[in-house]
Motif scaffolding. Structure first.
Motif, PDB file in Angstrom:
ATOM      1  N   ASN A  63      71.595 -52.450  33.783  1.00 60.43           N
ATOM      2  CA  ASN A  63      72.705 -51.526  33.548  1.00 60.43           C
ATOM      3  C   ASN A  63      74.067 -52.123  33.917  1.00 60.43           C
ATOM      4  OD1 ASN A  63      71.644 -48.601  32.781  1.00 60.43           O
ATOM      5  ND2 ASN A  63      70.166 -49.493  34.196  1.00 60.43           N
ATOM      6  N   ASP A  64      74.115 -53.459  34.080  1.00 57.62           N
ATOM      7  CA  ASP A  64      75.374 -54.164  34.335  1.00 57.62           C
ATOM      8  C   ASP A  64      76.072 -53.668  35.600  1.00 57.62           C
ATOM      9  OD1 ASP A  64      77.195 -56.126  33.791  1.00 57.62           O
ATOM     10  OD2 ASP A  64      78.344 -54.969  32.330  1.00 57.62           O
ATOM     11  N   LEU A  65      75.267 -53.403  36.637  1.00 53.96           N
ATOM     12  CA  LEU A  65      75.793 -52.904  37.906  1.00 53.96           C
ATOM     13  C   LEU A  65      75.671 -53.943  39.019  1.00 53.96           C
ATOM     14  CD1 LEU A  65      74.280 -49.321  37.709  1.00 53.96           C
ATOM     15  CD2 LEU A  65      76.718 -49.828  37.830  1.00 53.96           C
ATOM     16  N   LYS A  66      75.417 -55.186  38.648  1.00 52.10           N
ATOM     17  CA  LYS A  66      75.147 -56.225  39.642  1.00 52.10           C
ATOM     18  C   LYS A  66      76.340 -56.458  40.558  1.00 52.10           C
ATOM     19  CE  LYS A  66      72.827 -60.683  40.006  1.00 52.10           C
ATOM     20  NZ  LYS A  66      72.276 -61.847  39.258  1.00 52.10           N
ATOM     21  N   VAL A  99      78.858 -54.340  41.327  1.00 51.56           N
ATOM     22  CA  VAL A  99      79.064 -53.179  42.192  1.00 51.56           C
ATOM     23  C   VAL A  99      78.017 -53.163  43.308  1.00 51.56           C
ATOM     24  CG1 VAL A  99      79.158 -50.653  42.285  1.00 51.56           C
ATOM     25  CG2 VAL A  99      80.073 -51.858  40.306  1.00 51.56           C
ATOM     26  N   TRP A 100      76.787 -53.538  42.982  1.00 48.55           N
ATOM     27  CA  TRP A 100      75.725 -53.536  43.992  1.00 48.55           C
ATOM     28  C   TRP A 100      75.889 -54.678  44.988  1.00 48.55           C
ATOM     29  CZ3 TRP A 100      72.615 -51.764  47.265  1.00 48.55           C
ATOM     30  CH2 TRP A 100      71.518 -52.456  47.745  1.00 48.55           C
ATOM     31  N   GLU A 101      75.991 -55.897  44.475  1.00 50.45           N
ATOM     32  CA  GLU A 101      75.948 -57.071  45.364  1.00 50.45           C
ATOM     33  C   GLU A 101      77.260 -57.324  46.090  1.00 50.45           C
ATOM     34  OE1 GLU A 101      74.548 -60.415  43.129  1.00 50.45           O
ATOM     35  OE2 GLU A 101      72.472 -59.671  43.086  1.00 50.45           O
ATOM     36  N   GLU A 102      78.388 -57.023  45.462  1.00 49.60           N
ATOM     37  CA  GLU A 102      79.680 -57.324  46.071  1.00 49.60           C
ATOM     38  C   GLU A 102      80.297 -56.145  46.822  1.00 49.60           C
ATOM     39  OE1 GLU A 102      80.866 -60.398  46.108  1.00 49.60           O
ATOM     40  OE2 GLU A 102      79.116 -61.032  44.927  1.00 49.60           O
ATOM     41  N   ILE A 103      79.856 -54.921  46.485  1.00 48.09           N
ATOM     42  CA  ILE A 103      80.468 -53.735  47.121  1.00 48.09           C
ATOM     43  C   ILE A 103      79.458 -52.987  47.971  1.00 48.09           C
ATOM     44  CG2 ILE A 103      81.670 -51.544  46.741  1.00 48.09           C
ATOM     45  CD1 ILE A 103      82.764 -52.663  44.121  1.00 48.09           C
ATOM     46  N   GLU A 104      78.475 -52.374  47.332  1.00 54.24           N
ATOM     47  CA  GLU A 104      77.614 -51.421  48.035  1.00 54.24           C
ATOM     48  C   GLU A 104      76.635 -52.063  49.014  1.00 54.24           C
ATOM     49  OE1 GLU A 104      78.333 -48.441  48.017  1.00 54.24           O
ATOM     50  OE2 GLU A 104      79.391 -48.031  46.153  1.00 54.24           O
ATOM     51  N   LYS A 105      76.013 -53.162  48.635  1.00 51.27           N
ATOM     52  CA  LYS A 105      75.006 -53.775  49.510  1.00 51.27           C
ATOM     53  C   LYS A 105      75.606 -54.264  50.832  1.00 51.27           C
ATOM     54  CE  LYS A 105      71.222 -57.128  49.532  1.00 51.27           C
ATOM     55  NZ  LYS A 105      70.471 -58.141  48.727  1.00 51.27           N
ATOM     56  N   PRO A 106      76.683 -55.046  50.815  1.00 56.72           N
ATOM     57  CA  PRO A 106      77.257 -55.474  52.103  1.00 56.72           C
ATOM     58  C   PRO A 106      77.842 -54.323  52.916  1.00 56.72           C
ATOM     59  CG  PRO A 106      78.642 -56.197  50.270  1.00 56.72           C
ATOM     60  CD  PRO A 106      77.380 -55.686  49.673  1.00 56.72           C
ATOM     61  N   LEU A 107      78.203 -53.237  52.227  1.00 54.54           N
ATOM     62  CA  LEU A 107      78.817 -52.097  52.911  1.00 54.54           C
ATOM     63  C   LEU A 107      77.816 -51.373  53.824  1.00 54.54           C
ATOM     64  CD1 LEU A 107      81.666 -50.896  52.902  1.00 54.54           C
ATOM     65  CD2 LEU A 107      80.902 -49.261  51.176  1.00 54.54           C
ATOM     66  N   PHE A 112      85.385 -51.775  37.660  1.00 53.31           N
ATOM     67  CA  PHE A 112      84.333 -52.704  38.079  1.00 53.31           C
ATOM     68  C   PHE A 112      82.974 -52.364  37.462  1.00 53.31           C
ATOM     69  CE2 PHE A 112      87.503 -52.890  41.478  1.00 53.31           C
ATOM     70  CZ  PHE A 112      87.705 -54.269  41.572  1.00 53.31           C
ATOM     71  N   LYS A 113      82.966 -51.441  36.496  1.00 52.20           N
ATOM     72  CA  LYS A 113      81.785 -51.062  35.715  1.00 52.20           C
ATOM     73  C   LYS A 113      80.791 -50.178  36.471  1.00 52.20           C
ATOM     74  CE  LYS A 113      82.073 -54.925  32.501  1.00 52.20           C
ATOM     75  NZ  LYS A 113      81.347 -56.037  31.824  1.00 52.20           N
ATOM     76  N   ARG A 114      81.281 -49.474  37.493  1.00 55.41           N
ATOM     77  CA  ARG A 114      80.441 -48.433  38.099  1.00 55.41           C
ATOM     78  C   ARG A 114      80.281 -47.325  37.073  1.00 55.41           C
ATOM     79  NH1 ARG A 114      79.506 -46.609  43.320  1.00 55.41           N
ATOM     80  NH2 ARG A 114      81.072 -48.059  44.158  1.00 55.41           N
TER      81      ARG A 114
END
Length: 799
Positions: free
Chosen positions: A376-379, A381-389, A676-678
């Motif tokens: 879903n082209d969310l890589k 948002v997941w890897e650079e924003i949400e996961k480290p957060l 950012f494609k969220r």
């Protein structure tokens, strides 16, 4: 020994669903499908099961089209407004609910649900081993009551205020047995079904006649035989006696219309198995997932006695570790990824994660979710924003923020004293003491005792005049008591929500450890809980005083850095509106500049009222505000609001085009995208129901802008945390709070100059001006010993 009778519940489905539809809000699923009546139906069904513990349940339905009553009387039920489309669709889907519960359905063309109920009751009249309870939303079925064996459970108001009638209860209410209710309606009529009765005969006369003679036939037989005796017995005047004699045919015809048939040609058979034995929980959960009734699955099991009270509480990790290989780190990541894939599901729990992934282990679920994220082209948002957060927010909570407990204790005493003075003044103005927190008692004082009302006073769902704050604000000038009540409510809320609560939540170091939730909102914004520190008041003087209680440790200061007019800057570069872009590129005050453009005056000639109006529409546009809402916020007439609205979009034409493009694209794809494609899934843009479509369009307009805003501040937090880590500044710079566009830090006094400069640089370059059509994400910074008294840092780069 006599055995306990089996209990059969007969559902008057049409009446129940109608009541649920009108009792509950018009809410819809994320796909725009109306579901309020269905939710109410399931809730009522569970309440019935919990209260009566039935052995069997049967549902009876109306079918579309005329019945034999319409053929006999073409005006039967005439005057009823056309069924809402939203209700019609849910009446049909209700059959799916009953099918999932494995509840048999009975209906027949030309007959009503009441006739199904009457026929079933008649077929079982000799079955002493079966107790029947008819669950209905109206009183028509009460004529079927018989002793204590056949009862009616009906709704007085809403879906929770209920009453059960047996034969004695009917006699107590009407003065005669249930079987004579059709005779009563034959005389009195029934406006709800347009049954005419005898024109001029009211409730009192009809009750007197039926209580004495029971049936219409016996009454007319006696009236014809000895009119004077009957007149004396029931208190009829000569005119009324003649009226009744001349309308015997109408009375008998109306009785026939009101009489429930007990001979409908249906094949009825008692269910072979009890209600709980035939339940298909998998089918039921599948339907609940489709309707987005995710909380109801465990409630069903508990109501049916196959679940426990504990099943309503999420299981702890150790309880499910053996089942799925529970891992808290994987669980956190899975919850965020599931939410990213559909943000309408906030804070997904383990059951939702495993159900969505269709996995047997958490590791397998994690892999499936990661593949879906990439698909879903969310890589990013997941890897650079949400996961480290995830880790960052855990550390933010652990740090906490310090409270000045002595200050808050003094503030509590002061505010309680002020509250006592206000209460005394309210009692004086009311002329008596009452419970100010009770809407009912407050309403009696305002609307009855003082006779204060607006021309269009809003009412509650229960029909009472509303005492909501928004309504009281409109009444402020009608009487001094209104202003005092509003002051009371503000002070009471500050005390009960913040001042008297926060100190008890602090640890032994007087620090408060609230949680920032990254996956609680559909747009991507963070929320705060336990307690919610994003809602600490900042508008009124009394509210701002609370912020003085949030302090820095000795040797540190609190520093707040917030984005300036961030949503409008994002709207400018997402839309590409040149006039809006130029305002920000030139460093102008956006509200003054917009006012100048819209009102066609020089910036120096923009007065405070012009700027206020420009500010209202600037932010209102971002939330899909229409002309009516604009009028309410601006004041003035609808015509003035329409003129201003038109002028705004005639000025910023590209912004108007962009908003229309977003609405159209969302209706086509079913989701919006941030910079950012969220994704945010929004269904209903193509709905045939105007209110559903309107809700979807407002959400679509706001989602890309507010979602990009959320992405920016989250990404800033990630990069600031990395800078703190890479430069060994964890003891010097602590990230404490995120409040919408603002980040709050606790920074050593000697480190403030350089640290604030670096934090602002990071925040302002999350999106570079070159990538935002020349717009800079400007920030402002301020510092102080507490959160309420901060001094603006004019230019941290020069410190």
């Amino acid at each position: 020994m006599k055995s306990t009778p089996k209990r059969l519940i007969l559902l008057d489905s049409h009446a129940i669903i109608h009541r649920a539809y009108h009792a509950l809000p018009e809410f819809t699923s994320s796909k725009g499908v109306p579901t309020g009546a269905l939710y109410g139906l399931v809730t009522m069904l569970l309440n019935i099961v919990k209260q009566f513990k039935p052995d069997y349940i049967v549902a009876c339905f109306d079918l579309p089209g005329p019945t034999y009553r319409h053929e006999a009387f073409k005006d039967y039920k005439a005057g009823r407004k056309k069924t809402d489309d939203a209700l019609s669709s849910q009446l049909q889907r209700a059959r799916d609910v009953f099918e999932a519960f494995n509840i048999p359905i009975y209906d027949l063309a030309g007959f009503e649900a009441d006739d199904m109920l009457g026929t079933i009751v008649e077929r079982l009249k000799d079955k002493d081993d079966i107790e029947i309870i008819i669950a209905s939303g109206d009183m028509d079925t009460m004529q079927l009551i018989s002793g204590k064996r056949v009862k009616v459970f009906t709704l007085k108001k809403g879906i929770k205020d209920t009453v059960t009638y047996d034969e004695k209860a009917v006699k107590d209410r009407f003065g005669f047995a249930p079987i004579y209710l059709p005779d009563y309606k034959g005389l009195r009529g029934d406006p709800s079904d347009n049954i005419p009765g005898v024109k001029g005969v009211g409730e009192k006369t009809a009750t007197a006649i039926i209580s004495k003679y029971h049936t219409i036939e016996k009454f007319y037989e006696a009236l014809k035989k000895n009119k004077g005796k009957v007149q004396e017995a029931v208190g009829l005047s000569d005119r009324f006696a003649e009226l009744l004699l001349n309308n015997e045919e109408e009375a008998l015809f109306s009785k026939a219309l009101a009489t429930i048939r007990r001979d409908a040609p249906i094949e009825f058979a008692m269910p072979e198995n009890t209600f709980t034995e035939t339940m298909d929980y998998e089918k039921l959960n599948k339907l609940f997932d489709e309707l987005e009734f995710r909380s109801l699955g465990d409630r069903v099991k508990f109501a049916l006695g196959v679940g426990t009270q504990e099943s309503l509480i999420p299981r702890e990790p150790q309880m499910i570790q053996e089942d799925i290989g529970y891992d808290p780190v994987l669980a956190d990541e899975c919850s965020i990824m599931r939410w990213l894939l559909d943000s309408n599901i906030g804070q997904p729990d383990t059951d939702e994660i495993m159900r969505y992934a269709g996995a047997k282990t958490m590791r397998e679920a994690h892999e499936i979710l990661e593949s879906q994220i990439e698909k879903n082209d969310l890589k990013f948002v997941w890897e650079e924003i949400e996961k480290p957060l995830i880790t960052i927010l855990r550390e933010v909570k652990q740090s906490g923020i310090k409270l000045d407990l002595k200050y808050l204790e003094k503030l509590s005493r002061d505010y309680h004293n002020k509250l006592d003075v206000i209460i005394a003044e309210i009692y004086k103005l009311a002329g008596k003491e009452f419970n100010i927190n009770s809407p009912k008692q407050l309403g009696e004082i305002i609307f009855t005792d003082l006779n204060l009302k607006l021309k269009r006073q809003k009412k509650t769902a229960g029909g009472a005049l509303s005492t909501k704050e928004s309504e009281l604000e409109k009444m402020r000038d009608l009487h001094p008591i209104i202003g005092e009540i509003l002051k009371y409510r503000e002070l009471q809320k500050l005390l009960s929500t913040y001042i008297d609560v926060l100190p008890a939540l602090a640890d032994r170091n007087q620090r408060l450890h609230a949680a920032l939730v990254q996956n609680g909102a559909t747009t991507g914004r963070m929320s705060s809980e336990h307690p919610n520190l994003q809602n600490i008041p900042n508008k009124s003087e009394q509210g701002r005083a609370i912020r003085l209680g949030f302090v820095a440790e000795p040797g540190y200061q609190l520093v707040a850095v917030d984005y300036s007019q961030m949503e409008l800057r994002i709207a400018a570069f997402l839309s590409g509106d040149q006039k809006l872009l130029e305002i920000f590129k030139n460093g102008e005050d956006v509200h003054t500049a917009v006012a100048a453009q819209v009102f066609k005056v020089e910036p120096g000639d923009v007065d405070k009222e012009m700027r206020r109006k420009a500010k209202v529409i600037n932010f209102g546009i971002l939330y899909g505000m229409g002309v009516t809402a604009l009028r309410d916020n601006l004041g003035g007439t609808r015509e003035e609001a329409q003129t201003f609205y038109n002028s705004y979009f005639e000025t910023f034409t590209r912004l108007a085009e962009y908003l229309n493009e977003v609405k159209a694209e969302t209706a086509r794809t079913g989701y919006t995208l941030t910079y950012f494609k969220r994704r945010r899934y929004i269904q209903g843009g193509n709905s045939s129901l105007p209110f559903v479509r309107s809700i979807a369009e407002r959400a679509a307009i706001n989602a890309p802008i507010q979602g990009t805003e959320a992405d920016v501040i989250k990404l800033a937090m990630v990069r600031i945390a990395k800078w703190i880590e890479d430069n060994n500044k964890k003891d010097d710079v602590r990230m404490l709070l995120q409040v919408h566009d603002e980040l709050v830090f606790e920074i050593k006094e000697k480190e403030i100059d350089n640290s604030v400069a670096k934090i602002r640089e990071i925040m302002e370059t999350v999106i570079l001006p070159d990538d935002a059509s020349g717009v800079t994400l400007s920030t402002e910074a301020s510092a102080g010993e507490n959160w309420g008294e901060m001094i603006k840092i004019v230019d941290s780069n020069k410190l």
